[in-house]
Scaffold this motif. Structure first.
Motif, PDB file in Angstrom:
ATOM      1  N   THR A 159      10.452  -2.797 -64.793  1.00 28.80           N
ATOM      2  CA  THR A 159      11.591  -1.690 -65.383  1.00 28.80           C
ATOM      3  C   THR A 159      12.039  -1.521 -63.392  1.00 28.80           C
ATOM      4  O   THR A 159      13.079  -0.941 -63.916  1.00 28.80           O
ATOM      5  CB  THR A 159      10.966  -0.867 -65.665  1.00 28.80           C
ATOM      6  N   GLU A 160      11.545  -0.902 -63.037  1.00 27.92           N
ATOM      7  CA  GLU A 160      12.062  -0.732 -61.850  1.00 27.92           C
ATOM      8  C   GLU A 160      13.106  -1.270 -61.306  1.00 27.92           C
ATOM      9  O   GLU A 160      14.199  -0.547 -60.779  1.00 27.92           O
ATOM     10  CB  GLU A 160      10.656  -0.810 -60.443  1.00 27.92           C
ATOM     11  N   LEU A 161      12.771  -2.837 -61.266  1.00 31.95           N
ATOM     12  CA  LEU A 161      13.962  -3.455 -60.340  1.00 31.95           C
ATOM     13  C   LEU A 161      15.880  -3.207 -61.592  1.00 31.95           C
ATOM     14  O   LEU A 161      16.455  -3.758 -61.673  1.00 31.95           O
ATOM     15  CB  LEU A 161      13.615  -4.941 -60.542  1.00 31.95           C
ATOM     16  N   ASP A 162      15.707  -3.385 -63.141  1.00 28.75           N
ATOM     17  CA  ASP A 162      16.448  -3.386 -63.521  1.00 28.75           C
ATOM     18  C   ASP A 162      16.929  -1.168 -63.497  1.00 28.75           C
ATOM     19  O   ASP A 162      18.589  -1.365 -63.607  1.00 28.75           O
ATOM     20  CB  ASP A 162      15.540  -2.795 -64.895  1.00 28.75           C
ATOM     21  N   HIS A 163      16.314  -0.689 -63.464  1.00 29.83           N
ATOM     22  CA  HIS A 163      16.815   0.217 -62.666  1.00 29.83           C
ATOM     23  C   HIS A 163      17.722   0.956 -61.288  1.00 29.83           C
ATOM     24  O   HIS A 163      18.211   1.691 -61.660  1.00 29.83           O
ATOM     25  CB  HIS A 163      15.521   1.617 -62.375  1.00 29.83           C
ATOM     26  N   LEU A 164      17.285   0.001 -60.364  1.00 25.38           N
ATOM     27  CA  LEU A 164      17.334  -0.144 -59.597  1.00 25.38           C
ATOM     28  C   LEU A 164      18.720  -0.487 -59.427  1.00 25.38           C
ATOM     29  O   LEU A 164      20.007  -0.922 -58.873  1.00 25.38           O
ATOM     30  CB  LEU A 164      16.507  -1.177 -58.588  1.00 25.38           C
ATOM     31  N   ARG A 165      18.749  -1.577 -60.110  1.00 25.23           N
ATOM     32  CA  ARG A 165      20.114  -2.519 -61.139  1.00 25.23           C
ATOM     33  C   ARG A 165      21.300  -1.733 -61.493  1.00 25.23           C
ATOM     34  O   ARG A 165      22.495  -1.650 -60.936  1.00 25.23           O
ATOM     35  CB  ARG A 165      20.033  -3.676 -61.603  1.00 25.23           C
ATOM     36  N   ILE A 166      20.833  -1.327 -62.209  1.00 21.68           N
ATOM     37  CA  ILE A 166      21.755  -0.031 -63.024  1.00 21.68           C
ATOM     38  C   ILE A 166      22.150   1.221 -61.945  1.00 21.68           C
ATOM     39  O   ILE A 166      23.581   1.211 -62.462  1.00 21.68           O
ATOM     40  CB  ILE A 166      21.451   0.334 -63.998  1.00 21.68           C
ATOM     41  N   HIS A 167      21.851   1.699 -61.520  1.00 15.14           N
ATOM     42  CA  HIS A 167      21.921   2.990 -60.270  1.00 15.14           C
ATOM     43  C   HIS A 167      22.599   2.780 -58.933  1.00 15.14           C
ATOM     44  O   HIS A 167      23.391   3.113 -58.310  1.00 15.14           O
ATOM     45  CB  HIS A 167      20.905   3.765 -59.991  1.00 15.14           C
ATOM     46  N   VAL A 168      22.447   1.085 -57.994  1.00 16.34           N
ATOM     47  CA  VAL A 168      23.052   0.582 -57.507  1.00 16.34           C
ATOM     48  C   VAL A 168      23.827  -0.572 -56.950  1.00 16.34           C
ATOM     49  O   VAL A 168      25.205  -0.408 -56.873  1.00 16.34           O
ATOM     50  CB  VAL A 168      21.599   1.295 -56.056  1.00 16.34           C
ATOM     51  N   THR A 169      22.942  -1.437 -57.505  1.00 15.58           N
ATOM     52  CA  THR A 169      23.919  -2.904 -57.964  1.00 15.58           C
ATOM     53  C   THR A 169      24.224  -2.496 -58.501  1.00 15.58           C
ATOM     54  O   THR A 169      26.112  -2.885 -58.087  1.00 15.58           O
ATOM     55  CB  THR A 169      22.911  -3.686 -57.694  1.00 15.58           C
ATOM     56  N   VAL A 170      25.133  -2.586 -59.920  1.00 17.59           N
ATOM     57  CA  VAL A 170      26.258  -2.396 -60.077  1.00 17.59           C
ATOM     58  C   VAL A 170      26.935  -1.319 -59.659  1.00 17.59           C
ATOM     59  O   VAL A 170      28.391  -2.246 -59.715  1.00 17.59           O
ATOM     60  CB  VAL A 170      26.213  -1.839 -62.071  1.00 17.59           C
ATOM     61  N   PRO A 171      26.813  -0.104 -59.257  1.00 17.08           N
ATOM     62  CA  PRO A 171      28.094   0.345 -59.048  1.00 17.08           C
ATOM     63  C   PRO A 171      28.364  -0.476 -57.709  1.00 17.08           C
ATOM     64  O   PRO A 171      29.960   0.159 -57.969  1.00 17.08           O
ATOM     65  CB  PRO A 171      27.048   1.782 -59.205  1.00 17.08           C
ATOM     66  N   LEU A 172      28.162  -0.938 -56.946  1.00 17.07           N
ATOM     67  CA  LEU A 172      28.526  -1.233 -55.776  1.00 17.07           C
ATOM     68  C   LEU A 172      29.605  -2.888 -56.234  1.00 17.07           C
ATOM     69  O   LEU A 172      30.344  -2.876 -55.107  1.00 17.07           O
ATOM     70  CB  LEU A 172      27.392  -1.999 -54.677  1.00 17.07           C
ATOM     71  N   VAL A 173      28.675  -3.098 -57.082  1.00 12.09           N
ATOM     72  CA  VAL A 173      29.912  -4.595 -57.583  1.00 12.09           C
ATOM     73  C   VAL A 173      30.909  -4.535 -57.998  1.00 12.09           C
ATOM     74  O   VAL A 173      32.125  -4.868 -58.031  1.00 12.09           O
ATOM     75  CB  VAL A 173      28.895  -5.560 -58.481  1.00 12.09           C
ATOM     76  N   LEU A 174      31.061  -3.472 -58.968  1.00 18.10           N
ATOM     77  CA  LEU A 174      32.244  -2.560 -59.904  1.00 18.10           C
ATOM     78  C   LEU A 174      32.757  -1.847 -58.330  1.00 18.10           C
ATOM     79  O   LEU A 174      34.343  -2.605 -58.442  1.00 18.10           O
ATOM     80  CB  LEU A 174      31.917  -1.918 -60.850  1.00 18.10           C
ATOM     81  N   SER A 175      31.815  -1.049 -57.898  1.00 18.16           N
ATOM     82  CA  SER A 175      33.619  -0.543 -56.630  1.00 18.16           C
ATOM     83  C   SER A 175      33.750  -1.610 -55.497  1.00 18.16           C
ATOM     84  O   SER A 175      35.291  -1.554 -55.682  1.00 18.16           O
ATOM     85  CB  SER A 175      32.481   0.398 -55.918  1.00 18.16           C
ATOM     86  N   HIS A 176      32.931  -2.658 -55.203  1.00 16.31           N
ATOM     87  CA  HIS A 176      33.665  -3.594 -54.952  1.00 16.31           C
ATOM     88  C   HIS A 176      34.905  -4.293 -55.658  1.00 16.31           C
ATOM     89  O   HIS A 176      36.295  -4.673 -54.879  1.00 16.31           O
ATOM     90  CB  HIS A 176      33.033  -4.624 -54.327  1.00 16.31           C
ATOM     91  N   ALA A 177      35.037  -4.703 -56.669  1.00 15.62           N
ATOM     92  CA  ALA A 177      35.972  -5.268 -57.258  1.00 15.62           C
ATOM     93  C   ALA A 177      37.272  -4.378 -57.847  1.00 15.62           C
ATOM     94  O   ALA A 177      37.660  -4.632 -57.233  1.00 15.62           O
ATOM     95  CB  ALA A 177      35.517  -5.574 -58.869  1.00 15.62           C
ATOM     96  N   ALA A 178      36.542  -2.779 -58.018  1.00 14.97           N
ATOM     97  CA  ALA A 178      37.666  -2.035 -58.473  1.00 14.97           C
ATOM     98  C   ALA A 178      38.541  -1.668 -56.683  1.00 14.97           C
ATOM     99  O   ALA A 178      40.213  -1.292 -56.439  1.00 14.97           O
ATOM    100  CB  ALA A 178      37.212  -0.537 -58.244  1.00 14.97           C
TER     101      ALA A 178
ATOM    102  N   THR B 218      41.527   4.518 -62.084  1.00 17.96           N
ATOM    103  CA  THR B 218      40.205   5.044 -61.696  1.00 17.96           C
ATOM    104  C   THR B 218      39.002   4.492 -62.240  1.00 17.96           C
ATOM    105  O   THR B 218      38.979   4.010 -63.572  1.00 17.96           O
ATOM    106  CB  THR B 218      40.258   6.198 -62.138  1.00 17.96           C
ATOM    107  N   LEU B 219      38.195   4.135 -61.817  1.00 17.46           N
ATOM    108  CA  LEU B 219      36.881   3.978 -61.966  1.00 17.46           C
ATOM    109  C   LEU B 219      35.663   4.713 -62.032  1.00 17.46           C
ATOM    110  O   LEU B 219      35.487   5.855 -60.544  1.00 17.46           O
ATOM    111  CB  LEU B 219      35.806   2.279 -60.718  1.00 17.46           C
ATOM    112  N   ILE B 220      34.684   4.888 -62.998  1.00 17.84           N
ATOM    113  CA  ILE B 220      34.308   5.991 -62.854  1.00 17.84           C
ATOM    114  C   ILE B 220      32.571   5.176 -63.484  1.00 17.84           C
ATOM    115  O   ILE B 220      32.312   4.230 -64.518  1.00 17.84           O
ATOM    116  CB  ILE B 220      34.057   6.666 -64.010  1.00 17.84           C
ATOM    117  N   ASN B 221      31.323   4.970 -62.317  1.00 23.42           N
ATOM    118  CA  ASN B 221      30.059   4.798 -62.571  1.00 23.42           C
ATOM    119  C   ASN B 221      29.494   5.763 -62.909  1.00 23.42           C
ATOM    120  O   ASN B 221      28.662   6.776 -62.209  1.00 23.42           O
ATOM    121  CB  ASN B 221      30.257   4.266 -61.106  1.00 23.42           C
ATOM    122  N   ASN B 222      28.868   5.016 -64.479  1.00 18.16           N
ATOM    123  CA  ASN B 222      28.587   6.658 -65.114  1.00 18.16           C
ATOM    124  C   ASN B 222      26.880   5.910 -65.579  1.00 18.16           C
ATOM    125  O   ASN B 222      25.697   6.999 -65.534  1.00 18.16           O
ATOM    126  CB  ASN B 222      30.035   7.506 -66.431  1.00 18.16           C
ATOM    127  N   ALA B 223      27.233   4.897 -66.144  1.00 20.80           N
ATOM    128  CA  ALA B 223      25.763   4.219 -66.485  1.00 20.80           C
ATOM    129  C   ALA B 223      25.173   5.049 -65.856  1.00 20.80           C
ATOM    130  O   ALA B 223      24.666   4.485 -64.472  1.00 20.80           O
ATOM    131  CB  ALA B 223      26.090   2.762 -67.289  1.00 20.80           C
TER     132      ALA B 223
END
Length: 252
Positions: A103-122, A83-88
């Protein structure tokens, strides 16, 4: 529901509550965050209380290196994450035009890019094993016109709903958990005066997590904890956007 759970943003708030409730169910954990001391403290408490195995993975998900470290852990076939929980995540105080674009691009990364990358790996490992769960922490803000926070949460809700339909037949459930105002450090870090929000709108973290886990176990693509927020989300779909935006701007 699962045996080994990787949780991002596990130092406090909903991430720490997910860890507590899953540890109580006997799940082993991989706790991901930036604050090594807090992660180690949480891990020690969970090991003592529940006799489970807890790994600590210190990673800054704002960076490519930190994200790659988490991907590498998800790719480890010898220690499968079921189970992967993308909570950050976090909110921004300044409106879009007043906020630095970095700041906006960092925000986008944490909420969209990172969950997609980790979901893809999982998903790679889960498809090989024939099952798994992914929980993405979204927000009822994703159902409202609420600046870039609402936009990133709308994106992850849409992705989760689709991925649950797409990969559900393979035994993999993807759930977007969409709380409203929750008693955590989230709004404190944003310097939001909690007294400005009616008391009836606040939820407790343990209730949010319990319902989110229950809905994920049932295979739901979207989980909206509490009847009051289910009603508010339904109203937001049909009410004039300008009115919804006026009431939604402070929410998680």
């Amino acid at each position: 529901m699962t045996r080994t759970v990787l949780i991002t943003g596990a130092t406090s708030g909903l991430g720490a509550e997910f860890a507590r409730q899953l540890a109580a169910k006997g799940a082993d954990l991989v706790l991901v965050g930036r604050n090594s001391a807090r992660l180690e403290h949480n891990a020690a408490q969970l090991r003592t209380a529940h006799g489970i195995h807890v790994e600590v993975l210190v990673a800054d998900l704002h960076t490519e290196a930190g994200t790659k470290d988490v991907v590498a852990r998800l790719d480890d076939a010898g220690r499968p994450v079921t189970t992967l929980i993308n909570n950050a995540g976090y909110g921004l105080v300044e409106p879009f035009a007043d906020s630095p674009i970095e700041t906006e691009l960092d925000h986008l990364r944490i909420h969209v890019t990172v969950p997609l990358v980790l979901s893809h790996a999982a998903l790679r490992g889960m498809r090989t094993r024939g099952g798994g769960h992914i929980i993405n922490l979204a927000s009822v803000a994703g159902f409202t016109p609420r600046g870039t926070y609402g936009a990133v949460k709308a994106a992850i809700i849409s992705f989760s709903r689709w991925a649950n339909i797409k990969y559900g037949p393979e035994g993999i459930n993807v759930t977007a958990v969409c709380p409203g105002f929750v008693h955590t450090e989230f709004h404190q870090r944003m310097k939001v005066d909690k007294r400005s929000v009616p008391r009836w709108m606040w939820l407790n973290a343990d209730d949010v997590v319990a319902q989110g886990l229950n809905d994920a176990a049932r295979g739901k693509g979207v989980s909206i904890p509490s009847l009051r927020y289910k009603v508010l989300a339904a109203i937001a779909r049909f009410a004039p956007p300008s009115i919804v935006a006026r009431f939604a701007w402070r929410g998680r």
